[in-house]
Scaffold this motif. Structure first.
Motif, PDB file in Angstrom:
ATOM      1  N   GLU A 181       0.668  -1.146   0.074  1.00 49.90           N
ATOM      2  CA  GLU A 181       0.475  -0.015   0.286  1.00 49.90           C
ATOM      3  C   GLU A 181       0.930   1.312   0.053  1.00 49.90           C
ATOM      4  O   GLU A 181       2.346   1.514   0.498  1.00 49.90           O
ATOM      5  CB  GLU A 181      -0.622  -0.260   1.335  1.00 49.90           C
ATOM      6  CG  GLU A 181      -1.969  -1.011   0.782  1.00 49.90           C
ATOM      7  CD  GLU A 181      -3.060  -0.423   2.258  1.00 49.90           C
ATOM      8  OE1 GLU A 181      -3.958  -0.150   2.527  1.00 49.90           O
ATOM      9  OE2 GLU A 181      -3.016  -0.913   3.569  1.00 49.90           O
TER      10      GLU A 181
ATOM     11  N   ARG B 202      -4.381  -1.359  -2.610  1.00 44.64           N
ATOM     12  CA  ARG B 202      -5.761  -0.923  -1.683  1.00 44.64           C
ATOM     13  C   ARG B 202      -6.199  -1.987  -0.916  1.00 44.64           C
ATOM     14  O   ARG B 202      -7.292  -2.679  -1.702  1.00 44.64           O
ATOM     15  CB  ARG B 202      -6.942  -0.079  -1.946  1.00 44.64           C
ATOM     16  CG  ARG B 202      -6.900   1.397  -2.856  1.00 44.64           C
ATOM     17  CD  ARG B 202      -6.314   1.467  -1.399  1.00 44.64           C
ATOM     18  NE  ARG B 202      -7.128   2.571  -0.597  1.00 44.64           N
ATOM     19  CZ  ARG B 202      -8.049   3.350  -0.912  1.00 44.64           C
ATOM     20  NH1 ARG B 202      -7.979   3.639  -2.320  1.00 44.64           N
ATOM     21  NH2 ARG B 202      -9.600   3.589  -0.241  1.00 44.64           N
ATOM     22  N   ASP B 203      -6.277  -2.186   0.531  1.00 41.69           N
ATOM     23  CA  ASP B 203      -6.426  -3.464   0.950  1.00 41.69           C
ATOM     24  C   ASP B 203      -8.077  -3.567   2.099  1.00 41.69           C
ATOM     25  O   ASP B 203      -8.127  -4.055   2.595  1.00 41.69           O
ATOM     26  CB  ASP B 203      -5.657  -3.537   2.276  1.00 41.69           C
ATOM     27  CG  ASP B 203      -4.151  -4.358   1.937  1.00 41.69           C
ATOM     28  OD1 ASP B 203      -4.370  -5.019   0.282  1.00 41.69           O
ATOM     29  OD2 ASP B 203      -3.417  -4.061   1.644  1.00 41.69           O
ATOM     30  N   ASP B 204      -7.941  -1.432   1.594  1.00 42.48           N
ATOM     31  CA  ASP B 204      -9.460  -1.590   2.469  1.00 42.48           C
ATOM     32  C   ASP B 204     -11.073  -1.338   1.095  1.00 42.48           C
ATOM     33  O   ASP B 204     -11.869  -0.896   1.772  1.00 42.48           O
ATOM     34  CB  ASP B 204     -10.339  -0.070   2.655  1.00 42.48           C
ATOM     35  CG  ASP B 204      -8.928   1.163   2.337  1.00 42.48           C
ATOM     36  OD1 ASP B 204      -9.092   0.882   0.917  1.00 42.48           O
ATOM     37  OD2 ASP B 204      -9.129   2.374   2.720  1.00 42.48           O
ATOM     38  N   GLY B 205     -10.643  -1.886  -0.229  1.00 39.06           N
ATOM     39  CA  GLY B 205     -11.504  -2.431  -0.930  1.00 39.06           C
ATOM     40  C   GLY B 205     -11.598  -1.129  -1.095  1.00 39.06           C
ATOM     41  O   GLY B 205     -13.035  -1.167  -1.961  1.00 39.06           O
ATOM     42  N   GLY B 206     -11.722   0.272  -1.334  1.00 43.16           N
ATOM     43  CA  GLY B 206     -11.497   1.487  -2.520  1.00 43.16           C
ATOM     44  C   GLY B 206     -10.678   1.175  -3.423  1.00 43.16           C
ATOM     45  O   GLY B 206     -10.320   0.405  -3.256  1.00 43.16           O
TER      46      GLY B 206
ATOM     47  N   ARG C 231     -16.276  -9.237   1.278  1.00 45.78           N
ATOM     48  CA  ARG C 231     -15.187  -8.595   1.846  1.00 45.78           C
ATOM     49  C   ARG C 231     -14.415  -8.065   0.041  1.00 45.78           C
ATOM     50  O   ARG C 231     -14.842  -9.293  -0.500  1.00 45.78           O
ATOM     51  CB  ARG C 231     -14.203  -8.818   2.174  1.00 45.78           C
ATOM     52  CG  ARG C 231     -12.695  -7.966   2.806  1.00 45.78           C
ATOM     53  CD  ARG C 231     -11.871  -8.956   3.040  1.00 45.78           C
ATOM     54  NE  ARG C 231     -10.301  -7.781   3.532  1.00 45.78           N
ATOM     55  CZ  ARG C 231      -9.216  -8.248   3.443  1.00 45.78           C
ATOM     56  NH1 ARG C 231      -9.084  -9.420   3.061  1.00 45.78           N
ATOM     57  NH2 ARG C 231      -8.118  -7.378   2.725  1.00 45.78           N
TER      58      ARG C 231
END
Length: 320
Positions: free
Chosen positions: A23, A99-103, A255
């Motif tokens: 990221e 992006r590891d937050d799904g954004g 997720r």
């Protein structure tokens, strides 16, 4: 007239894609993984994984990235015999953040003046179009340049005259057009020549001025389009033809990992089901399912399933 020898012809630009391994901003990331990217070829890959015979038409540069793209597409079982290696221009590429937050990830493109932006009508000859049951088009190739726009118009007009089916996904890229009005006129003129039009809700609002799925669909149906499918994101999709209209709910996802390519997965599902002779409702169910699989995997097309994987996911279907 000879019988079609392949299921689908698709065309456009496949780019090499450098995906960040960690990221952070693209300026700060130091390690990248090489993949391929391109909405049109994502659909070609998705259809090939489901067992359809797919021919891909494009140009790449006479460089390592171009060879990488050809090899990657051939490994998916796609016919790449019509991909030209153009020594005059380079292969386009892009950088994509992680992006590891799904954004939505950050993406930077390096495609201006690429080999694919110089495609022309003679890249897709009439006999090749006649060899297929179906032609898939998007609004990206005509945004790359006048000659590629001409190719798109030629391909759609030829397939329509031959009696095959045509799907069109607007896939709006405003940054590639001089202004919104030019984009709207060009995209709609192409959409009117398709049998199945597959816009997202926001795209449909831009293209038609309508604010509801029903209004957007009616706009295209009045111009002769046979079926309009509005992508509604996680909520599902809206189908409308001259005889029926309904919504099919989306698929529950625990997720979201990567949203890029979800629309291409949806198009893969709808086109493949339609060519399989499924009912409109079943077509939307498959489209929603593949779109949901796409967002649960990192990468633009890595989540597109095989036929076995699709059947397993449909059996475990969880509506929203």
């Amino acid at each position: 007239m000879s019988l079609p020898s392949c299921d689908v012809i698709a065309f456009g630009e496949t780019m090499a894609m450098m995906v960040a391994e960690t990221e952070g901003s693209l300026a700060s990331v130091m390690r990248f993984h090489k993949r391929i990217a391109g909405a049109d070829s994502n659909v070609a890959i998705g259809l090939a994984r489901l067992g359809l015979d797919v021919s891909w038409v494009s140009r790449v540069g006479q460089d390592s990235l171009g060879q990488f793209i050809i090899d990657a597409l051939a490994a998916e079982g796609i016919d790449v015999s019509r991909v030209q290696v153009d020594p005059r221009y380079p292969t386009g590429f892009q950088f994509k953040s992680r992006r590891d937050d799904g954004g939505d990830p950050e993406v930077e493109y390096f495609r201006r003046g690429s080999a694919a932006s110089h495609m022309a009508p003679n890249d897709l000859p009439d006999d090749l179009i006649a060899s297929a049951r179906h032609l898939h088009c998007t609004g990206i190739p005509p945004a790359l340049g006048a000659s590629v726009h001409d190719l798109t118009r030629h391909a759609m007009a030829t397939m329509r005259a031959r009696g095959g089916s045509i799907s069109f996904d607007p896939n709006l890229r405003p940054g590639l057009w001089p202004d919104t009005d030019t984009m709207r006129r060009a995209i709609n003129a192409l959409a009117f020549d398709a049998d199945w039009v597959l816009p997202g809700l926001a795209e449909g609002e831009i293209l038609t001025g309508e604010t509801t799925a029903e209004g957007i669909a009616a706009f295209y149906l009045e111009q002769g389009v046979k079926e309009v499918v509005i992508k509604l994101g996680p909520e599902g999709a809206w189908y409308q033809s001259a005889t029926e209209a309904f919504m099919v709910p989306g698929v529950r996802v625990d997720r979201v990992i990567d949203t890029v390519g979800a629309g291409d997965g949806f198009a893969t599902g709808y086109i493949s089901a339609r060519l399989d002779g499924e009912s409109p409702r079943a077509c939307l169910q498959r489209a929603n399912q593949i779109g949901a699989l796409a967002v649960q995997t990192r990468g633009d097309m890595e989540g597109l399933p095989t036929r076995t994987e699709l059947e397993r996911a449909l059996a475990a279907h969880r509506p929203v």
